[in-house]
Scaffold this active site. Sequence first.
Site, short mmCIF file in Angstrom:
data_model
loop_
_atom_site.label_atom_id
_atom_site.label_comp_id
_atom_site.label_asym_id
_atom_site.label_seq_id
_atom_site.Cartn_x
_atom_site.Cartn_y
_atom_site.Cartn_z
N TYR A 100 -10.18 2.53 -7.88
CA TYR A 100 -9.33 1.66 -8.55
C TYR A 100 -9.68 -0.44 -7.74
O TYR A 100 -10.12 -0.72 -8.12
CB TYR A 100 -8.08 1.58 -8.62
CG TYR A 100 -7.26 0.51 -9.15
CD1 TYR A 100 -7.66 0.28 -10.42
CD2 TYR A 100 -6.39 -0.19 -8.16
CE1 TYR A 100 -6.33 -1.18 -10.04
CE2 TYR A 100 -5.83 -1.29 -8.44
CZ TYR A 100 -6.25 -1.81 -10.13
OH TYR A 100 -5.00 -2.74 -10.42
N HIS A 113 9.05 -0.82 4.82
CA HIS A 113 10.90 -0.06 3.40
C HIS A 113 11.30 -1.21 3.81
O HIS A 113 11.57 -2.40 4.67
CB HIS A 113 11.63 0.52 5.57
CG HIS A 113 12.77 0.95 4.88
ND1 HIS A 113 13.14 1.60 3.16
CD2 HIS A 113 13.89 1.16 5.01
CE1 HIS A 113 14.26 1.51 3.10
NE2 HIS A 113 15.12 0.81 4.14
N HIS A 141 14.34 -2.63 0.88
CA HIS A 141 15.55 -2.88 0.05
C HIS A 141 15.76 -3.92 -1.00
O HIS A 141 16.31 -4.70 -1.64
CB HIS A 141 16.70 -3.31 0.45
CG HIS A 141 17.22 -2.28 1.87
ND1 HIS A 141 18.17 -2.33 3.08
CD2 HIS A 141 16.72 -0.92 2.31
CE1 HIS A 141 18.35 -1.76 3.43
NE2 HIS A 141 17.67 -0.45 3.39
N TYR A 185 0.45 4.21 -16.02
CA TYR A 185 -0.12 4.47 -15.55
C TYR A 185 -0.63 4.64 -13.98
O TYR A 185 -0.98 5.09 -13.13
CB TYR A 185 -1.95 4.69 -16.53
CG TYR A 185 -2.38 3.22 -15.88
CD1 TYR A 185 -2.96 2.68 -15.51
CD2 TYR A 185 -2.13 1.89 -17.22
CE1 TYR A 185 -3.61 1.34 -15.18
CE2 TYR A 185 -2.81 1.16 -17.03
CZ TYR A 185 -3.61 0.84 -16.11
OH TYR A 185 -4.52 -0.36 -16.30
N HIS A 191 19.39 3.59 -1.94
CA HIS A 191 18.84 2.95 0.11
C HIS A 191 17.34 1.63 -0.73
O HIS A 191 17.93 0.85 -0.18
CB HIS A 191 18.31 4.09 0.56
CG HIS A 191 18.31 3.51 2.46
ND1 HIS A 191 18.16 4.62 2.99
CD2 HIS A 191 17.91 2.21 1.92
CE1 HIS A 191 17.51 3.69 3.89
NE2 HIS A 191 17.95 2.42 4.34
#
Length: 209
Positions: free
Chosen positions: A206, A90, A92, A111, A153
Amino acid sequence: MNSQKKEVIKYAKMLNDKKLSALRSGNISLRFKNGFLITPSGQKYSSLKEKDIVFVSLKGEYNKKQKPSSEWRFHQDIYFSKKNANAIVHSHSTNATALSTHNKKIPSFHYMVALAGGVDIKCAKYATYGTRELSKNILLALKNRTACLLANHGQIAFGSTLSEAFELAEEVDNLAKQYIKALVLGRPKLLSLKEMKKVLDKSKTYKKG
């Protein structure tokens, strides 16, 4: 456990080094046994030691002498709901955060959006950090996705490893940057649903090709 704690610290410091988050913002976790290891609350990543990394069970239990990230609840809920999530990043990050303040998703303008598992990267509705309400909003935005923005956020990405989750977080911020630049020129042309479904099929291999 020590090797896993070292890995959490490594990627927490990379949040700063790669400029995905400044100082102590954002958080990193890694699934471990019947819970997860997570960065502590309010501590600069540059000063992290193994003793600072907190183990939180999937029931939300932890050593009260330690203080896990204030946002440990959405990590708990993601691990509980997403069996393929073994690591969460997570951040910012600047571009993803800027876009999130407009409550905008990242649509199929490129894409590479498919790397997050869907035809777009959604933006979770705003809720106060650390709340169960925010967790609910995040899980909605992560439906059939491995990354999303968080309104006003930042962003979240998860993967089977911290390396994979961190790379996805970097890609999300890069896509946000490109989309912001595209918006400056006007409304970008989006790829069709048919084309994005083709790309989604190709993206499954990929990293192997």
